[in-house]
Design a protein around this motif. Structure first.
Motif, PDB file in Angstrom:
ATOM      1  N   LEU A 109       8.590   6.271   7.693  1.00 34.50           N
ATOM      2  CA  LEU A 109       7.801   6.866   8.061  1.00 34.50           C
ATOM      3  C   LEU A 109       8.296   8.291   8.760  1.00 34.50           C
ATOM      4  CD1 LEU A 109       5.315   4.255   9.787  1.00 34.50           C
ATOM      5  CD2 LEU A 109       5.047   5.404   7.373  1.00 34.50           C
ATOM      6  N   THR A 110       9.089   8.266   9.414  1.00 29.07           N
ATOM      7  CA  THR A 110       9.743   9.446  10.296  1.00 29.07           C
ATOM      8  C   THR A 110      10.290  10.424   9.164  1.00 29.07           C
ATOM      9  OG1 THR A 110      10.447   8.346  12.271  1.00 29.07           O
ATOM     10  CG2 THR A 110      11.446  10.631  11.582  1.00 29.07           C
ATOM     11  N   LEU A 111      11.158   9.971   8.203  1.00 26.55           N
ATOM     12  CA  LEU A 111      11.453  11.130   7.084  1.00 26.55           C
ATOM     13  C   LEU A 111      10.409  11.372   6.020  1.00 26.55           C
ATOM     14  CD1 LEU A 111      14.920   8.964   6.580  1.00 26.55           C
ATOM     15  CD2 LEU A 111      14.684  11.294   7.571  1.00 26.55           C
ATOM     16  N   GLY A 112       9.531  10.476   5.759  1.00 29.49           N
ATOM     17  CA  GLY A 112       8.341  10.942   4.917  1.00 29.49           C
ATOM     18  C   GLY A 112       7.484  12.028   5.670  1.00 29.49           C
ATOM     19  N   GLY A 113       7.251  11.779   6.978  1.00 26.47           N
ATOM     20  CA  GLY A 113       6.489  12.711   7.764  1.00 26.47           C
ATOM     21  C   GLY A 113       7.220  14.041   7.829  1.00 26.47           C
ATOM     22  N   ALA A 114       8.396  13.894   8.056  1.00 25.06           N
ATOM     23  CA  ALA A 114       9.371  15.168   8.314  1.00 25.06           C
ATOM     24  C   ALA A 114       9.264  15.840   6.928  1.00 25.06           C
ATOM     25  CB  ALA A 114      10.507  15.062   8.682  1.00 25.06           C
ATOM     26  N   HIS A 181       5.568  -5.919  -1.680  1.00 24.68           N
ATOM     27  CA  HIS A 181       6.361  -4.354  -1.899  1.00 24.68           C
ATOM     28  C   HIS A 181       7.828  -4.607  -1.902  1.00 24.68           C
ATOM     29  CE1 HIS A 181       5.755  -0.214  -1.444  1.00 24.68           C
ATOM     30  NE2 HIS A 181       4.782  -0.385  -1.268  1.00 24.68           N
ATOM     31  N   PHE A 182       8.244  -3.348  -1.976  1.00 25.21           N
ATOM     32  CA  PHE A 182       9.878  -3.414  -2.224  1.00 25.21           C
ATOM     33  C   PHE A 182      10.362  -2.727  -0.725  1.00 25.21           C
ATOM     34  CE2 PHE A 182       8.166   0.193  -4.439  1.00 25.21           C
ATOM     35  CZ  PHE A 182       8.946   1.201  -3.749  1.00 25.21           C
ATOM     36  N   LEU A 183       9.398  -2.480   0.016  1.00 26.69           N
ATOM     37  CA  LEU A 183      10.074  -1.934   1.251  1.00 26.69           C
ATOM     38  C   LEU A 183       8.888  -2.277   2.608  1.00 26.69           C
ATOM     39  CD1 LEU A 183       8.841   1.498   2.202  1.00 26.69           C
ATOM     40  CD2 LEU A 183       8.739   1.141   0.076  1.00 26.69           C
ATOM     41  N   CYS A 184       9.441  -2.164   3.801  1.00 30.12           N
ATOM     42  CA  CYS A 184       8.330  -2.420   4.859  1.00 30.12           C
ATOM     43  C   CYS A 184       7.310  -1.298   5.156  1.00 30.12           C
ATOM     44  CB  CYS A 184       9.037  -2.839   6.079  1.00 30.12           C
ATOM     45  SG  CYS A 184       9.997  -4.388   5.993  1.00 30.12           S
ATOM     46  N   ASP A 185       6.612  -0.806   4.259  1.00 26.69           N
ATOM     47  CA  ASP A 185       5.488  -0.099   4.427  1.00 26.69           C
ATOM     48  C   ASP A 185       4.244  -0.493   5.037  1.00 26.69           C
ATOM     49  OD1 ASP A 185       4.447   2.427   4.454  1.00 26.69           O
ATOM     50  OD2 ASP A 185       4.071   2.177   2.081  1.00 26.69           O
ATOM     51  N   VAL A 186       3.544   0.284   5.524  1.00 25.37           N
ATOM     52  CA  VAL A 186       2.404   0.000   6.777  1.00 25.37           C
ATOM     53  C   VAL A 186       1.514  -0.945   6.047  1.00 25.37           C
ATOM     54  CG1 VAL A 186       0.730   0.634   8.241  1.00 25.37           C
ATOM     55  CG2 VAL A 186       2.914   2.045   8.144  1.00 25.37           C
ATOM     56  N   PRO A 187       0.893  -0.457   4.998  1.00 31.82           N
ATOM     57  CA  PRO A 187      -0.151  -1.218   4.267  1.00 31.82           C
ATOM     58  C   PRO A 187       0.126  -2.545   3.984  1.00 31.82           C
ATOM     59  CG  PRO A 187      -0.178   0.853   3.602  1.00 31.82           C
ATOM     60  CD  PRO A 187       0.912   0.762   4.225  1.00 31.82           C
ATOM     61  N   PRO A 188       1.314  -2.944   3.355  1.00 38.27           N
ATOM     62  CA  PRO A 188       1.463  -4.240   3.028  1.00 38.27           C
ATOM     63  C   PRO A 188       1.868  -5.282   4.089  1.00 38.27           C
ATOM     64  CG  PRO A 188       3.302  -2.994   2.127  1.00 38.27           C
ATOM     65  CD  PRO A 188       2.135  -2.045   2.557  1.00 38.27           C
ATOM     66  N   VAL A 189       2.540  -4.674   5.000  1.00 36.21           N
ATOM     67  CA  VAL A 189       2.899  -5.272   6.579  1.00 36.21           C
ATOM     68  C   VAL A 189       1.649  -5.906   7.376  1.00 36.21           C
ATOM     69  CG1 VAL A 189       4.051  -5.219   8.574  1.00 36.21           C
ATOM     70  CG2 VAL A 189       5.057  -4.471   6.529  1.00 36.21           C
ATOM     71  N   LEU A 190       0.455  -4.860   7.235  1.00 34.84           N
ATOM     72  CA  LEU A 190      -0.718  -4.958   7.891  1.00 34.84           C
ATOM     73  C   LEU A 190      -1.438  -6.402   7.277  1.00 34.84           C
ATOM     74  CD1 LEU A 190      -2.164  -1.642   8.699  1.00 34.84           C
ATOM     75  CD2 LEU A 190      -1.313  -3.285  10.231  1.00 34.84           C
ATOM     76  N   ARG A 191      -1.218  -6.302   6.145  1.00 29.89           N
ATOM     77  CA  ARG A 191      -1.982  -7.289   5.473  1.00 29.89           C
ATOM     78  C   ARG A 191      -1.602  -8.849   5.605  1.00 29.89           C
ATOM     79  NH1 ARG A 191      -1.441  -3.752   0.847  1.00 29.89           N
ATOM     80  NH2 ARG A 191      -3.688  -3.115   0.213  1.00 29.89           N
ATOM     81  N   LEU A 192      -0.359  -8.822   6.513  1.00 36.03           N
ATOM     82  CA  LEU A 192       0.230 -10.300   6.776  1.00 36.03           C
ATOM     83  C   LEU A 192      -0.183 -10.511   8.200  1.00 36.03           C
ATOM     84  CD1 LEU A 192       4.028 -10.044   5.198  1.00 36.03           C
ATOM     85  CD2 LEU A 192       1.989 -11.137   4.117  1.00 36.03           C
ATOM     86  N   ALA A 193      -0.843  -9.700   8.892  1.00 35.14           N
ATOM     87  CA  ALA A 193      -1.195  -9.980  10.270  1.00 35.14           C
ATOM     88  C   ALA A 193      -2.379 -11.003  10.495  1.00 35.14           C
ATOM     89  CB  ALA A 193      -1.805  -8.538  10.689  1.00 35.14           C
ATOM     90  N   CYS A 194      -2.174 -11.796  11.324  1.00 34.28           N
ATOM     91  CA  CYS A 194      -3.250 -12.846  11.916  1.00 34.28           C
ATOM     92  C   CYS A 194      -3.945 -12.387  12.898  1.00 34.28           C
ATOM     93  CB  CYS A 194      -2.507 -14.128  12.173  1.00 34.28           C
ATOM     94  SG  CYS A 194      -1.409 -14.922  10.794  1.00 34.28           S
ATOM     95  N   PHE A 279       2.534   3.514  -6.927  1.00 36.59           N
ATOM     96  CA  PHE A 279       2.786   4.901  -6.130  1.00 36.59           C
ATOM     97  C   PHE A 279       3.931   5.068  -5.457  1.00 36.59           C
ATOM     98  CE2 PHE A 279      -2.256   4.690  -6.898  1.00 36.59           C
ATOM     99  CZ  PHE A 279      -2.093   5.338  -7.798  1.00 36.59           C
ATOM    100  N   ALA A 280       4.290   4.083  -4.671  1.00 36.48           N
ATOM    101  CA  ALA A 280       5.504   4.224  -3.691  1.00 36.48           C
ATOM    102  C   ALA A 280       6.902   4.213  -4.584  1.00 36.48           C
ATOM    103  CB  ALA A 280       5.797   2.760  -3.009  1.00 36.48           C
ATOM    104  N   LEU A 281       6.710   4.065  -5.832  1.00 37.55           N
ATOM    105  CA  LEU A 281       7.963   4.145  -6.726  1.00 37.55           C
ATOM    106  C   LEU A 281       7.853   5.672  -7.149  1.00 37.55           C
ATOM    107  CD1 LEU A 281       7.749   1.183  -9.302  1.00 37.55           C
ATOM    108  CD2 LEU A 281       9.543   1.675  -7.547  1.00 37.55           C
ATOM    109  N   VAL A 282       6.841   6.630  -7.043  1.00 35.30           N
ATOM    110  CA  VAL A 282       6.569   7.689  -7.476  1.00 35.30           C
ATOM    111  C   VAL A 282       7.150   8.555  -6.365  1.00 35.30           C
ATOM    112  CG1 VAL A 282       5.242   9.681  -8.050  1.00 35.30           C
ATOM    113  CG2 VAL A 282       4.747   7.556  -9.203  1.00 35.30           C
ATOM    114  N   TYR A 283       6.757   8.582  -5.174  1.00 34.47           N
ATOM    115  CA  TYR A 283       7.379   9.125  -4.090  1.00 34.47           C
ATOM    116  C   TYR A 283       8.505   8.752  -3.346  1.00 34.47           C
ATOM    117  CZ  TYR A 283       4.400   6.023  -0.900  1.00 34.47           C
ATOM    118  OH  TYR A 283       4.191   4.797  -0.480  1.00 34.47           O
ATOM    119  N   THR A 284       9.167   7.588  -3.907  1.00 35.82           N
ATOM    120  CA  THR A 284      10.505   7.143  -3.522  1.00 35.82           C
ATOM    121  C   THR A 284      11.644   7.478  -4.551  1.00 35.82           C
ATOM    122  OG1 THR A 284       9.642   5.227  -2.352  1.00 35.82           O
ATOM    123  CG2 THR A 284      11.884   4.972  -2.919  1.00 35.82           C
ATOM    124  N   PHE A 285      11.103   7.627  -5.681  1.00 41.43           N
ATOM    125  CA  PHE A 285      12.169   7.846  -6.831  1.00 41.43           C
ATOM    126  C   PHE A 285      11.867   9.269  -7.607  1.00 41.43           C
ATOM    127  CE2 PHE A 285      12.981   3.460  -6.739  1.00 41.43           C
ATOM    128  CZ  PHE A 285      14.194   3.410  -6.590  1.00 41.43           C
TER     129      PHE A 285
END
Length: 319
Positions: A109-114, A181-194, A279-285
Motif C-alpha cells: 500500500l505504501t509503495l502503491g500510494g507513493a 489472491h496472490f498477495l495480501c491485498d486489502v479486499p481479499p483479506v477483509l473477506r476473511l474477517a469474522c 486487475f491486480a496482475l495488470v498493475y503488478t506486472f
C-alpha cells in the motif's frame, strides 16, 4: 502496532495461504517462467532508467528526477509481491504468518500510494513546464522537487500504516485462512474477517479517494491547462513535441488509476474476487513493465542517452 491486535491473542499459530493460480504442473511451470521473465524485464527496464538518469548530466532535470523516483518505486513495488508469488506457484501452498501478511500489505500500500502521488507530481511538473516555461527553473527547484517526493512517500506511509493496522485488529475465521489472491491485498483479506467490516470498508474507501481520486482529479485539471496551452502554440513542431512529452505520462496514468480504481473504489457487493486478481496482475506486472518502455520509446532524450551509453560501452570493450 500489530501487537495490540486481538488476532494475535488467538490460540495456536495464525497463518494465511494464497489460493493457487492453477494445480496443473505444466501450467505451474509455464506461469512461473512467464512471471519470472516479466519480473526480470521490470527490474532491467526500470534499473536502466535510473542508471541513465544518474549518469547523464543532460537528464538531471525535475522531470527525469521524478521519473527516476518512479522507476525506483516500481522496482520496490513489484519486489514486495513477485518473489513471494513465484514461491507459491510451485507445489503445495506455502503459509505466510500474520506478521508477514501485514508487512506485505503495508509495503504494498505504501509503495502503491507513493506511485500514485508521484504521477500527480509529474503532471504538475508538466503543467509548469508547458504553461509557465519562463518560470520553470525558478518554480521547480531541486529543493522543492525533493520535498514533493518526500511528502508523497510520507503521506502514502501514514495512510497505509493506519489502514493496515486497522485491518489487522479484526478477528479472522479459523487457523487455516485461504486468501483468494496472490498477495495480501486489502479486499481479499477483509473477506476473511469474522466481524462487522463496514467501518473498515468505509476507511478503505476514504483512503482510496485520497490516494486515487484526488490525485487523478489534480492530473485532469493539470492536463486541461496543458491542452489549452498546447493549442495556443503556433508552431506545429512545438505542439507535437509538447503533446509527445505529455502523452507518455497520460498513458501511464490511465493504466494505473483505471485498474486500481476498479479494485479499490467500487462497492464490495459488486466486486468479483477473480476479477480483482486479474486487475491486480495488470498493475503488478503490466504497468511497471510499460513505464520504462513508454518513457524510453516515446522520449528522444532518454533514447539518445541510452544509445550513447551503449555505444560508448561497446567502444570501450572493443579497445
Amino acid at each position: 502496532m500489530f501487537a495490540r491486535s486481538p488476532v494475535l491473542n488467538q490460540s495456536g499459530p495464525t497463518e494465511f495461504f494464497f489460493r493457487m493460480l492453477t494445480t496443473v504442473p505444466e501450467f505451474q511451470a509455464l506461469l512461473f517462467l512467464l512471471f519470472l521473465l516479466l519480473y526480470l524485464m521490470i527490474l532491467c527496464g526500470n534499473t536502466a532508467i535510473i542508471w541513465v538518469v544518474c549518469t547523464h548530466s543532460s537528464l538531471r532535470t525535475p522531470m527525469y528526477f521524478f521519473l527516476c523516483n518512479l522507476a525506483f518505486v516500481e522496482i520496490s513495488y513489484t519486489t514486495v509481491v513477485v518473489p513471494l508469488m513465484l514461491s507459491n506457484i510451485w507445489g503445495a501452498p506455502k503459509p505466510i504468518p500474520l506478521a508477514g501478511c501485514g508487512a506485505q500489505m503495508f509495503f504494498f500500500l505504501t509503495l502503491g500510494g507513493a506511485d500514485c502521488f508521484l504521477l500527480a507530481i509529474m503532471a504538475y511538473d508538466r503543467y509548469v513546464a508547458i504553461c509557465h516555461p519562463l518560470h520553470y527553473t525558478l518554480i521547480m527547484t531541486q529543493k522543492l522537487c525533493a520535498q514533493m517526493v518526500a511528502c508523497a512517500v510520507g503521506l502514502a506511509l501514514v495512510l497505509s500504516l493506519q489502514l493496515t493496522s486497522l485491518i489487522f485488529t479484526l478477528p479472522f475465521c479459523g487457523h487455516r485462512r485461504e486468501i483468494n489472491h496472490f498477495l495480501c491485498d486489502v479486499p481479499p483479506v477483509l473477506r476473511l474477517a469474522c466481524a462487522d467490516i463496514r467501518v473498515h470498508q468505509a476507511v478503505l474507501y476514504v483512503v482510496g479517494i485520497l490516494v486515487l481520486t484526488v490525485p487523478f482529479l489534480l492530473i485532469c485539471v493539470s492536463y486541461v491547462f496543458i491542452a489549452s496551452a498546447i493549442l495556443r502554440i503556433r508552431s506545429a513542431e512545438g505542439r507535437r513535441r509538447a503533446f509527445s512529452t505529455c502523452s507518455s505520462h497520460l498513458t501511464v496514468v490511465l493504466l494505473q488509476y483505471g485498474f486500481c480504481g476498479v479494485v479499490y473504489l467500487r462497492p464490495q457487493s459488486t466486486s468479483s474476487v477473480d476479477e480483482d486478481r486479474q486487475f491486480a496482475l495488470v498493475y503488478t506486472f503490466v504497468t511497471p513493465l510499460l513505464n520504462p518502455l513508454i518513457y524510453t520509446l516515446r522520449n528522444k532524450d532518454v533514447k539518445g542517452a541510452l544509445k550513447k551509453a551503449i555505444s560508448s560501452k561497446a567502444a570501450s570493450e572493443a579497445l
